[in-house]
Design a protein around this motif. Structure first.
Motif, short mmCIF file in Angstrom:
data_model
loop_
_atom_site.label_atom_id
_atom_site.label_comp_id
_atom_site.label_asym_id
_atom_site.label_seq_id
_atom_site.Cartn_x
_atom_site.Cartn_y
_atom_site.Cartn_z
N GLY A 172 -1.47 -34.90 61.44
CA GLY A 172 -0.27 -35.36 61.50
C GLY A 172 0.27 -36.18 60.59
O GLY A 172 1.44 -36.29 60.00
N THR A 173 -0.78 -37.11 60.12
CA THR A 173 -0.53 -38.35 59.03
C THR A 173 0.05 -37.44 57.74
O THR A 173 1.14 -37.82 57.32
N ALA A 174 -0.62 -36.41 57.64
CA ALA A 174 -0.21 -35.53 56.07
C ALA A 174 1.13 -34.81 56.30
O ALA A 174 1.83 -34.73 55.31
N ALA A 179 6.94 -34.64 55.37
CA ALA A 179 8.20 -34.67 55.75
C ALA A 179 9.10 -35.83 55.31
O ALA A 179 10.21 -35.87 54.85
N THR A 180 8.39 -36.93 54.82
CA THR A 180 8.85 -38.13 54.23
C THR A 180 9.25 -37.89 52.80
O THR A 180 10.31 -38.34 52.65
N LEU A 181 8.32 -37.22 51.94
CA LEU A 181 8.99 -36.79 50.60
C LEU A 181 10.17 -36.02 50.84
O LEU A 181 10.91 -35.97 49.92
N VAL A 182 10.20 -34.98 51.33
CA VAL A 182 11.23 -34.11 51.47
C VAL A 182 12.71 -34.83 51.82
O VAL A 182 13.68 -34.72 51.30
N GLN A 183 12.33 -35.75 52.79
CA GLN A 183 13.61 -36.53 53.14
C GLN A 183 13.87 -37.51 52.16
O GLN A 183 15.19 -37.89 51.90
N LEU A 184 12.96 -38.12 51.25
CA LEU A 184 13.28 -39.21 50.33
C LEU A 184 13.74 -38.42 48.95
O LEU A 184 14.59 -38.96 48.22
N MET A 185 13.32 -37.25 48.63
CA MET A 185 13.43 -36.45 47.34
C MET A 185 14.44 -35.44 47.46
O MET A 185 15.14 -34.98 46.47
N GLY A 186 14.42 -34.64 48.52
CA GLY A 186 14.73 -33.47 48.78
C GLY A 186 14.07 -32.39 48.54
O GLY A 186 12.64 -32.64 48.06
N GLU A 187 14.06 -31.20 49.31
CA GLU A 187 12.72 -30.22 49.25
C GLU A 187 12.15 -29.89 47.98
O GLU A 187 11.00 -29.97 47.89
N ASP A 314 15.39 -43.36 57.29
CA ASP A 314 15.81 -42.90 58.76
C ASP A 314 15.13 -41.67 59.03
O ASP A 314 15.92 -40.63 58.95
N TYR A 315 13.84 -41.70 59.42
CA TYR A 315 13.17 -40.64 59.67
C TYR A 315 13.64 -39.61 60.91
O TYR A 315 13.98 -40.28 62.01
N ASP A 316 13.96 -38.38 60.53
CA ASP A 316 14.64 -37.69 61.34
C ASP A 316 13.42 -36.79 62.04
O ASP A 316 13.24 -35.57 61.76
N ARG A 326 9.22 -27.35 60.94
CA ARG A 326 7.68 -27.81 60.68
C ARG A 326 6.91 -26.65 60.02
O ARG A 326 6.24 -26.58 59.11
N ARG A 327 7.21 -25.20 60.79
CA ARG A 327 6.55 -24.18 60.19
C ARG A 327 6.89 -24.00 58.81
O ARG A 327 6.14 -23.30 58.09
N ALA A 328 8.23 -23.96 58.60
CA ALA A 328 8.68 -23.56 57.13
C ALA A 328 7.97 -24.33 56.15
O ALA A 328 7.48 -23.96 55.23
N LEU A 329 8.14 -25.39 56.27
CA LEU A 329 7.22 -26.64 55.41
C LEU A 329 6.02 -26.34 55.24
O LEU A 329 5.37 -26.42 53.95
N LEU A 330 5.22 -26.13 56.21
CA LEU A 330 3.59 -25.96 56.23
C LEU A 330 3.38 -24.67 55.56
O LEU A 330 2.61 -24.43 54.69
N GLU A 331 4.38 -23.58 55.74
CA GLU A 331 4.30 -22.29 55.03
C GLU A 331 4.24 -22.45 53.64
O GLU A 331 3.66 -21.91 52.58
N ARG A 332 5.47 -23.18 53.37
CA ARG A 332 5.63 -23.67 51.64
C ARG A 332 4.58 -24.27 51.06
O ARG A 332 4.15 -23.95 49.99
N TRP A 333 3.95 -25.34 51.84
CA TRP A 333 2.76 -26.03 51.39
C TRP A 333 1.68 -25.20 51.26
O TRP A 333 1.06 -25.21 50.03
N ASP A 334 1.30 -24.27 51.91
CA ASP A 334 0.48 -23.45 51.89
C ASP A 334 0.57 -22.42 50.55
O ASP A 334 -0.52 -22.09 49.88
N ARG A 335 1.58 -22.00 50.37
CA ARG A 335 1.90 -21.22 49.09
C ARG A 335 1.88 -21.86 47.99
O ARG A 335 1.39 -21.52 46.85
N GLU A 336 2.60 -23.04 47.87
CA GLU A 336 2.66 -23.80 46.46
C GLU A 336 1.80 -24.74 46.24
O GLU A 336 1.34 -25.09 45.07
N ILE A 337 1.04 -25.52 47.44
CA ILE A 337 0.11 -26.61 47.22
C ILE A 337 -1.35 -26.11 47.73
O ILE A 337 -2.14 -26.05 46.79
N GLY A 338 -1.41 -25.73 48.81
CA GLY A 338 -2.70 -25.14 49.29
C GLY A 338 -3.31 -24.08 48.29
O GLY A 338 -4.63 -24.17 48.00
N ALA A 339 -2.48 -23.15 47.74
CA ALA A 339 -3.13 -22.14 46.94
C ALA A 339 -3.51 -22.60 45.55
O ALA A 339 -4.30 -21.88 45.07
N ILE A 340 -3.14 -23.74 45.17
CA ILE A 340 -3.65 -24.27 43.76
C ILE A 340 -4.51 -25.57 44.08
O ILE A 340 -4.86 -26.29 43.03
#
Length: 342
Positions: A172-174, A179-187, A314-316, A326-340
């Motif tokens: 949950g921390t990660a 989610a924090t970085l997405v809200q700070l910067m845009g996805e 202002d965390y949403d 949540r599912r969409a962000l985790l799936e994208r993390w798996d594809r783009e970060i977890g894979a590398i």
């Protein structure tokens, strides 16, 4: 021979009575998603004051949500305490947890009550803490690296191989960091940042607090964690400095939920009300827990980070705790970060 037979009969009868007593004892099956020292302190204190036997398993937030989902048709867990609020909200949305309005709600901070209201009273806030990191001052000094004060500083090539952060699927921390970085910067910008950060990441851990524990032991330079987890290492005497990112940061509302169709729902409500009491929450400092308690009358540890001095976004919680987001962000993390991942 008769004496031996009588003794055997007494022993056997006692064993049967003991087994019957155990079978008839009140029970509670608990998932605890905080540090194991906190979990054990709560269980020991609760059992000492209640005629209820607690069977506790320690799981990270992501693991706990997955367990509740797997057990949905035949729940084996009664209550889930601790861990970030996003997966608790997702569990509420998915119908995995039940509505319960504790009589203790009136004593809680507005942010804890809001967590309950937004979930239809299927979860409640039990503590809060801001995201940041802890770094080993000795390691960074030896490497000649500047102390990272901002998210941008974590991309410094001098920190290559010196950063640990957890995997957001299990932690949950990660997920809060994601989610924090997405809200700070845009996805898209956030994922571009994470790809660059990956060059400096040595390991994606399972547990959210593991990175700063590794930093404290001198195994890595920086651990991205909740600030209170970094404070606990500094208090123990390790050379760890605590940082709140200059650009702003997210925060958690550690939560608690009763499982839908729990076998021991009455016992779960006893635990629920008990852990929301000020005297219970005031105990957590004894386990080196430096979160902010949700009960307004609970003692706040003097070492706890002052959130008034942290630039919080202002965390949403409603959006990033929803199943779809949540599912969409985790799936994208798996594809783009977890894979590398290194």
């Amino acid at each position: 021979m008769k004496k031996s037979l009588m003794a055997a009969t007494v022993i056997a009868t006692g064993t049967l009575l003991g087994a019957a007593g155990t079978a008839n004892a009140a029970e509670l099956n608990l998932i605890c998603s905080a540090d194991v020292v906190i979990c054990e302190l709560l269980v020991e204190t609760f059992e000492a004051n209640h005629d209820i036997d607690v069977s506790m398993v320690r799981l990270s937030s992501g693991e706990a949500y997955a367990k509740l989902r797997a057990e949905a048709r035949n729940p084996k867990t009664d209550i889930w305490w601790g861990g970030t609020g996003d997966p608790h909200l997702q569990a509420a949305t998915d119908g995995l947890t039940m509505e319960y309005k504790s009589p203790m709600l009136a004593e809680l901070h507005p942010w804890a009550v809001k967590q309950a209201e937004s979930s239809g009273y299927k979860t409640v806030g039990v503590y809060s803490g801001a995201l940041g990191w802890g770094y080993n001052t000795d390691i960074l000094k030896k490497k000649g690296a500047k102390a990272p004060k901002c998210w941008a500083d974590l991309l410094d090539p001098a920190l290559k191989g010196e950063i640990q952060v957890a995997n957001p699927n299990s932690s949950g921390t990660a997920y809060t960091a994601l989610a924090t970085l997405v809200q700070l910067m845009g996805e898209d910008e956030a994922f571009a940042y994470l790809k660059k950060l990956n060059d400096n990441v040595a390991q994606y851990t399972k547990s959210g607090s593991a990175p700063v524990k590794a930093a404290a032991r001198g195994e890595t330079g920086v651990g991205i964690v909740f600030m209170h987890d970094a404070v606990s290492q500094a208090v123990e005497g390790f050379p760890v400095a605590v940082v709140a990112p200059c650009e702003g940061t997210g925060y958690e509302i550690g939560s608690m939920s009763i499982v839908n169709r729990a076998r021991n729902a009455d016992e779960a409500k006893v635990w629920y009300d008990w852990v929301l009491k000020p005297e219970t929450q005031s105990l957590l400092k004894d386990a080196k827990s430096f979160q902010l308690p949700s009960n307004k009358n609970a003692a706040v540890p003097k070492e706890a980070p002052n959130l008034d001095e942290v630039k919080l976004i202002d965390y949403d919680f409603a959006t990033y705790g929803s199943t779809e987001r949540r599912r969409a962000l985790l799936e994208r993390w798996d594809r783009e970060i977890g894979a590398i991942a290194n």
